[in-house]
Design a protein around this motif. Structure first.
Motif, PDB file in Angstrom:
ATOM      1  N   TYR A   8      46.556  36.697  28.063  1.00 38.28           N
ATOM      2  CA  TYR A   8      45.480  36.111  28.777  1.00 38.28           C
ATOM      3  C   TYR A   8      45.985  34.858  29.775  1.00 38.28           C
ATOM      4  CZ  TYR A   8      40.895  34.957  30.644  1.00 38.28           C
ATOM      5  OH  TYR A   8      39.929  34.753  31.669  1.00 38.28           O
ATOM      6  N   GLU A  11      40.842  33.282  34.269  1.00 39.55           N
ATOM      7  CA  GLU A  11      40.209  34.177  35.386  1.00 39.55           C
ATOM      8  C   GLU A  11      40.414  35.401  35.302  1.00 39.55           C
ATOM      9  OE1 GLU A  11      40.151  32.034  39.068  1.00 39.55           O
ATOM     10  OE2 GLU A  11      40.203  30.202  38.105  1.00 39.55           O
ATOM     11  N   LYS A  12      40.418  35.974  34.148  1.00 37.76           N
ATOM     12  CA  LYS A  12      40.476  37.381  33.867  1.00 37.76           C
ATOM     13  C   LYS A  12      41.754  38.266  34.307  1.00 37.76           C
ATOM     14  CE  LYS A  12      36.456  36.788  35.864  1.00 37.76           C
ATOM     15  NZ  LYS A  12      36.241  35.610  35.674  1.00 37.76           N
ATOM     16  N   HIS A  13      42.791  37.302  34.358  1.00 34.41           N
ATOM     17  CA  HIS A  13      44.005  37.900  34.650  1.00 34.41           C
ATOM     18  C   HIS A  13      44.870  37.761  33.093  1.00 34.41           C
ATOM     19  CE1 HIS A  13      44.619  37.037  39.214  1.00 34.41           C
ATOM     20  NE2 HIS A  13      43.175  37.314  38.958  1.00 34.41           N
ATOM     21  N   THR A  27      47.349  42.136  35.267  1.00 30.59           N
ATOM     22  CA  THR A  27      46.019  42.860  35.445  1.00 30.59           C
ATOM     23  C   THR A  27      44.827  41.887  35.952  1.00 30.59           C
ATOM     24  OG1 THR A  27      45.281  42.752  33.205  1.00 30.59           O
ATOM     25  CG2 THR A  27      46.558  44.682  33.786  1.00 30.59           C
ATOM     26  N   ASP A  28      43.606  42.334  36.332  1.00 36.45           N
ATOM     27  CA  ASP A  28      42.869  41.428  36.763  1.00 36.45           C
ATOM     28  C   ASP A  28      41.355  42.514  36.627  1.00 36.45           C
ATOM     29  OD1 ASP A  28      41.036  39.522  37.817  1.00 36.45           O
ATOM     30  OD2 ASP A  28      41.489  40.046  40.026  1.00 36.45           O
ATOM     31  N   GLY A  35      35.668  40.272  38.253  1.00 36.76           N
ATOM     32  CA  GLY A  35      36.959  39.911  38.933  1.00 36.76           C
ATOM     33  C   GLY A  35      37.036  39.841  40.360  1.00 36.76           C
ATOM     34  N   ARG A  36      38.201  39.568  40.533  1.00 37.68           N
ATOM     35  CA  ARG A  36      38.799  39.322  42.151  1.00 37.68           C
ATOM     36  C   ARG A  36      39.421  40.742  42.371  1.00 37.68           C
ATOM     37  NH1 ARG A  36      40.813  33.351  41.279  1.00 37.68           N
ATOM     38  NH2 ARG A  36      42.067  34.727  40.408  1.00 37.68           N
ATOM     39  N   GLU A  38      42.419  41.675  42.028  1.00 43.03           N
ATOM     40  CA  GLU A  38      43.781  41.305  42.869  1.00 43.03           C
ATOM     41  C   GLU A  38      45.176  42.039  42.311  1.00 43.03           C
ATOM     42  OE1 GLU A  38      42.693  36.403  43.806  1.00 43.03           O
ATOM     43  OE2 GLU A  38      43.743  37.107  41.920  1.00 43.03           O
ATOM     44  N   SER A  41      43.367  47.124  37.310  1.00 44.54           N
ATOM     45  CA  SER A  41      42.430  46.525  36.325  1.00 44.54           C
ATOM     46  C   SER A  41      43.046  47.556  35.040  1.00 44.54           C
ATOM     47  CB  SER A  41      41.048  47.061  36.723  1.00 44.54           C
ATOM     48  OG  SER A  41      40.639  48.377  36.575  1.00 44.54           O
TER      49      SER A  41
END
Length: 135
Positions: A8, A11-13, A27-28, A35-36, A38, A41
């Protein structure tokens, strides 16, 4: 056994590692889930992995039988359900060479439908597959 890992990044990446090859994927979280958007997922990866699995399964069998499908492609659309949040539908559209013999096409389609990922998903996940011989 295949070893993989994920770290991890914040920022959810996440950064995913395929240990044998050293290949990495990031992943995002998707935009509709904080999330963004980017990168892929995790559920995007499941959906496109199914398309890739279908192509690979067909290729393995075609090579054994001398049928060429090089250049084939797949388009994938993933639909999510809300409660619980899960993949509800994966729409698959296969584009295959016109040169595939007509009497081989049903067999080829059977290989795709028997791919390990499709066989591993819960039966509640809808997976309509359309085959076009248009390349």
């Amino acid at each position: 056994m295949v070893k993989m890992s994920a770290v991890y990044q914040g920022e959810k990446h996440c950064e995913l590692l395929h240990e044998q090859s050293g290949s990495k994927i990031v992943t995002d979280a998707p935009k509709d889930n904080a999330g963004r958007g980017e990168a892929f997922s995790p559920t995007d990866l499941v959906a496109i992995a199914m398309g890739s699995c279908m192509l690979t399964t067909m290729a393995i069998n075609c090579e054994k039988e001398g049928v060429v499908i090089k250049g084939s492609r797949v388009n994938v659309e993933k639909e999510m359900a809300a409660n619980p949040r899960r993949i509800s539908k994966i729409n698959i559209v296969m584009h295959l060479p016109q040169s595939v013999p007509h009497d081989y096409r049903k067999k080829l389609e059977g290989f795709a439908l028997g791919c390990p990922i499709k066989q591993s998903l819960h039966t509640d996940v809808q997976v309509p597959v359309v085959f076009h011989y248009d390349l």
